[in-house]
Design a protein around this motif. Structure first.
Motif, short mmCIF file in Angstrom:
data_model
loop_
_atom_site.label_atom_id
_atom_site.label_comp_id
_atom_site.label_asym_id
_atom_site.label_seq_id
_atom_site.Cartn_x
_atom_site.Cartn_y
_atom_site.Cartn_z
N GLN A 1 25.71 -1.82 19.52
CA GLN A 1 25.92 -1.82 20.96
C GLN A 1 27.25 -1.18 21.34
OE1 GLN A 1 24.85 -5.50 23.18
NE2 GLN A 1 24.16 -6.28 21.21
N GLY A 2 28.01 -0.77 20.31
CA GLY A 2 29.30 -0.14 20.59
C GLY A 2 30.39 -1.13 20.91
N LYS A 3 30.24 -2.37 20.46
CA LYS A 3 31.20 -3.42 20.81
C LYS A 3 32.09 -3.82 19.63
CE LYS A 3 28.21 -5.42 24.32
NZ LYS A 3 27.49 -6.66 24.77
N SER A 4 32.16 -2.99 18.58
CA SER A 4 32.97 -3.35 17.42
C SER A 4 34.44 -3.31 17.77
CB SER A 4 32.68 -2.38 16.26
OG SER A 4 32.87 -1.05 16.67
N GLN B 1 20.32 -1.54 24.62
CA GLN B 1 21.36 -1.88 25.59
C GLN B 1 22.63 -1.06 25.39
OE1 GLN B 1 21.83 -6.12 25.06
NE2 GLN B 1 20.15 -6.62 26.46
N CYS B 2 22.64 -0.26 24.35
CA CYS B 2 23.81 0.58 24.09
C CYS B 2 24.04 1.53 25.26
CB CYS B 2 23.61 1.38 22.80
SG CYS B 2 24.95 2.53 22.44
N GLN B 3 25.27 1.65 25.69
CA GLN B 3 25.59 2.53 26.81
C GLN B 3 25.76 3.96 26.31
OE1 GLN B 3 25.07 3.43 29.68
NE2 GLN B 3 26.13 1.83 30.80
N TRP B 4 24.64 4.62 26.07
CA TRP B 4 24.66 5.95 25.46
C TRP B 4 24.95 7.05 26.47
CZ3 TRP B 4 20.62 9.45 26.76
CH2 TRP B 4 19.59 8.89 27.54
N LEU B 5 24.74 6.79 27.74
CA LEU B 5 24.96 7.84 28.74
C LEU B 5 26.44 8.13 28.97
CD1 LEU B 5 22.31 6.81 31.42
CD2 LEU B 5 22.22 8.77 29.87
N GLY B 6 27.28 7.16 28.69
CA GLY B 6 28.70 7.33 28.98
C GLY B 6 29.53 7.83 27.81
N ARG B 7 28.87 8.28 26.75
CA ARG B 7 29.59 8.80 25.59
C ARG B 7 29.46 10.33 25.57
NH1 ARG B 7 30.50 3.87 22.70
NH2 ARG B 7 29.05 2.27 23.45
N PHE C 1 26.84 12.27 20.75
CA PHE C 1 26.28 10.92 20.59
C PHE C 1 24.95 10.81 21.34
CE2 PHE C 1 25.49 6.59 21.85
CZ PHE C 1 25.70 5.89 20.67
N ALA C 2 24.87 11.37 22.55
CA ALA C 2 23.64 11.30 23.33
C ALA C 2 22.48 11.94 22.58
CB ALA C 2 23.83 11.97 24.68
N LYS C 3 22.73 13.08 21.92
CA LYS C 3 21.67 13.75 21.16
C LYS C 3 21.24 12.91 19.95
CE LYS C 3 23.24 18.36 22.52
NZ LYS C 3 23.83 19.63 22.07
N ILE C 4 22.21 12.35 19.26
CA ILE C 4 21.88 11.51 18.11
C ILE C 4 21.07 10.29 18.56
CG2 ILE C 4 22.88 9.99 16.34
CD1 ILE C 4 25.25 11.98 16.22
N TYR C 5 21.47 9.71 19.65
CA TYR C 5 20.78 8.51 20.16
C TYR C 5 19.35 8.85 20.57
CZ TYR C 5 20.02 4.23 22.86
OH TYR C 5 19.52 3.05 23.34
N ILE C 6 19.17 9.97 21.26
CA ILE C 6 17.82 10.37 21.68
C ILE C 6 16.93 10.61 20.47
CG2 ILE C 6 16.50 12.20 22.82
CD1 ILE C 6 18.92 12.52 24.73
N GLN C 7 17.51 11.22 19.43
CA GLN C 7 16.73 11.45 18.22
C GLN C 7 16.33 10.14 17.56
OE1 GLN C 7 18.47 14.16 15.45
NE2 GLN C 7 17.01 13.68 13.84
N PHE C 8 17.25 9.18 17.58
CA PHE C 8 16.90 7.87 17.03
C PHE C 8 15.75 7.23 17.81
CE2 PHE C 8 17.28 3.29 17.64
CZ PHE C 8 16.97 2.87 16.36
N LEU C 9 15.77 7.34 19.15
CA LEU C 9 14.69 6.78 19.96
C LEU C 9 13.35 7.38 19.57
CD1 LEU C 9 16.29 6.74 23.55
CD2 LEU C 9 16.08 4.82 21.94
N ALA C 10 13.34 8.70 19.36
CA ALA C 10 12.10 9.37 18.97
C ALA C 10 11.61 8.86 17.62
CB ALA C 10 12.30 10.88 18.94
N ALA C 11 12.54 8.68 16.67
CA ALA C 11 12.16 8.18 15.35
C ALA C 11 11.65 6.74 15.43
CB ALA C 11 13.37 8.25 14.41
N LEU C 12 12.27 5.94 16.29
CA LEU C 12 11.86 4.55 16.47
C LEU C 12 10.42 4.48 16.99
CD1 LEU C 12 12.54 1.49 16.54
CD2 LEU C 12 13.39 1.86 18.87
#
Length: 640
Positions: free
Chosen positions: A110-113, A164-170, A174-185
């Protein structure tokens, strides 16, 4: 040659084979580290060049990211392989019932580390440590992609945290990696498609920086955020065609509530129209959704204004005028000014809330209708085209099923009013639809009356409706009336005058109670004062009432007296319901100004002869401008 918008949108949706969205020549996972840590010379300022990839020529390494090829790159002081091992161990322990590492993983994703700091006593965070943390988060999502097949029902909590990760504000990478993960999921876990689509659509209402900003990351402008949303959605739709059918109810379910602020409605509609560009199957469904919600706003706005006295209506006008003066401010600033412009009162009392609600509803209507007018205008550049006719037929369907049956719809119908005047063929289609509904016996009576009102108002107010169309309408109406007369005249019976006897107290002796004609010209004493002569009964509705009251618009009548009430029996009589009353929404009125014929008195007819309701008002025949101000007009006078 003019290319219509629908053709342009279709072209966007069929632009060849799918290209990897993560294809970026300079996208190398890694950060610029210190010279000793990265092994770089002073002259090399390129971020993300891994040690193993460096060459004597010091060329920048290019890496393509796609769904089937996830390479291992060094992330700060850790490799993707190391992160994969960490994720594998956490998932394995979670399977065994040990959730400590699993919970930490959820928080990390979630980016909260916890941020890296050189000294716990030092409040200043090391920028190098921040960069490491950012890049590690990217590494986690790259590594997690390999475990998509394990993220089933037992990992609902982790998937929920990921979504819930706030991927739009990075950053973009990161946005491209996150979108690719969504597709794989989704590829590995089909049931997750609804969750992923819901998460993306939920972002449609985002319009403020605070809604997507992430602390420690550079701010992302609204335009870039919107682009990321649609890159993700377009990618998912093209990889998984079934997503379009799943998306339909999701779009309806996430539509802003009626009481939600204007900015949420406008942002959502804007994103719906963008989605419509690359999803042909959803085009009509999206318009249906927008218009159905627009009609609800239209009705509530009308009811609110109907209940307002002139003082509150004037306050709405002042609030609109104040908002227009701040129209070019930033979104957040304008939101604040909107609230302040409604009233100087600090507390939100009942009147403040009513005025604020009415003002926001007017602005919602205005902006959304303006967008729809702009959307369809290129389609009707050639009104004779098949495309224009197809679109108009769909608008007619929306009109018949959503607008026509709705009591007090005030503005939404102007879409059909405007585009219906683009050619005689379209005029004929609209008039024919109204006539068909009006004379279909199986239709509810109130719907048939409404169709008559729309037909009459369109013919009377359409500036581009030629005379021969008016004549044709009268001919068709006359034909139908003749048919009705032929059917009903044979069995038609007059009123049973014997029922009058119940209301009679006494009559002269020469009246024969069995002969209704003997009652004529007799002095009759009634039980009550209701019975009257036919002349007085007709005077209940004067000629001025049946057309347009001259002063109706100056007191807000054009906004607050638009329709009939199903609980009011007066709708059963001839009324003054004109669906196409003057259109005064400040922003979108530009589309219909040239289409509309305002009411004007008949030349040579003294308004005082129209009846007592005229209150002796005089109309200046030489004045070309008829006063048609409304509550909304007060806020825009002088701006045109």
């Amino acid at each position: 040659m003019t290319v219509s918008m629908t053709a342009q949108l279709a072209r966007v949706a069929t632009t060849g084979p799918l290209k990897p969205i993560l294809k970026s020549p300079s996208s190398i996972i890694g950060v610029r580290r210190s010279r000793d840590e990265a092994g770089l010379d002073d002259g090399d300022s390129d971020a993300g060049t891994s040690e193993g990839a460096r060459s004597p020529s010091r060329k920048r390494v290019r890496v393509e990211f796609d769904l089937d090829n996830i390479e291992i790159y060094e992330i700060g002081s850790r490799s993707v392989e190391e992160i994969r091992n960490e994720i594998r161990d956490a998932l394995d322990r979670h399977t065994q019932g040990e959730d400590e590492d699993y919970d930490i993983l959820k928080q990390t994703l979630q980016g909260k580390s916890v941020s890296y700091q050189e000294d716990d006593d030092d409040d200043v965070i090391d920028p190098v440590a921040i960069a490491k943390q950012r890049q590690e988060l990217k590494g986690y999502y790259i590594a997690l992609t390999a475990f998509a097949s394990r993220l089933g029902r037992s990992c609902d909590g982790l998937v929920k945290g990921v979504l819930q990760c706030q991927w739009l504000g990075r950053d973009d990478q990161f946005a491209k990696i996150y979108i690719q993960f969504l597709a794989a999921l989704v590829s590995a876990q089909g049931p997750r498609l609804t969750q992923v689509l819901s998460m993306i659509v939920d972002k449609f209402c985002s319009s403020r920086l605070s809604e997507w900003a992430v602390e420690g990351w550079p701010s992302v402008p609204r335009g870039a955020v919107q682009e990321r949303i649609h890159v993700a959605l377009r990618y998912i739709l093209r990889l998984f065609p079934v997503a379009e059918s799943i998306l339909d109810p999701i779009l309806a379910g996430h539509y802003p509530f009626h009481e939600d602020p204007k900015r949420a409605h406008l942002a959502y509609v804007d994103n719906l129209l963008r989605l419509r560009q690359y999803s042909p199957k959803l085009r009509n469904l999206i318009i249906d959704l927008i218009i159905s919600r627009l009609v609800k706003i239209d009705v509530e706005m009308q009811m609110d204004l109907d209940d307002m006295d002139d003082t509150l209506a004037a306050m709405v006008g002042m609030a609109l005028k104040s908002a227009q003066e701040h129209e070019h401010q930033d979104e957040e600033d304008s939101d604040d000014s909107d609230n302040e412009s409604v009233s100087s009162a600090e507390s939100e009392d009942d009147e403040y809330v009513r005025v604020k609600t009415a003002k926001e509803n007017i602005e919602k209507m205005d902006s959304i209708l303006d967008s729809l007018f702009e959307l369809y205008t290129p389609v009707f550049a050639n009104p004779q085209s098949k495309e224009a006719m197809d679109v108009f037929e769909y608008l007619l369907t929306e009109f018949s099923h959503l607008i026509l049956p709705t009591i007090k719809s005030r503005h939404t119908q102007f879409l059909i009013f405007h585009f219906g005047q683009q050619s005689e063929r379209l005029m004929d289609a609209f008039c024919g639809t109204c006539i068909n509904i009006a004379f279909e016996s199986q239709r509810p009576l109130i719907l048939r009356q409404s169709a008559c009102a729309y037909l009459a108002s369109f013919v009377a107010r359409g500036a581009h409706v030629p005379g021969h169309i008016v004549v044709k309408v009268f001919e068709v109406l006359g034909y139908h009336l003749d048919e009705m007369r032929a059917v009903y005249e044979v069995s038609c019976r007059g009123p049973d005058v014997r029922r009058w006897q119940d209301l009679i107290r006494s009559v002269p002796e020469d009246v024969d109670k069995e002969d209704p004609l003997s009652y004529l010209d007799q002095e009759i004493e009634w039980e009550c004062a209701l019975p009257s002569s036919s002349t007085n009964l007709l005077n209940l509705r004067t000629t001025s009432d049946l057309i347009f009251p001259i002063g109706a618009y100056s007191n807000g009548g054009a906004l607050r007296d638009m329709s009939f009430d199903v609980n009011d029996e007066s709708w059963q009589q001839l009324g003054s319901y004109f669906p196409f009353d003057p259109y005064q929404l400040p922003k979108s009125k530009r589309w219909v100004d040239a289409d509309y014929l305002p009411w004007r008195p008949i030349p040579g007819l003294n308004p005082e002869e129209l009846g007592d309701d005229s209150d002796g008002e005089e109309v200046d025949d030489e004045d070309d401008e008829i006063d048609e101000d409304t509550a909304t007009e007060e806020g825009v006078e002088g701006d045109d």
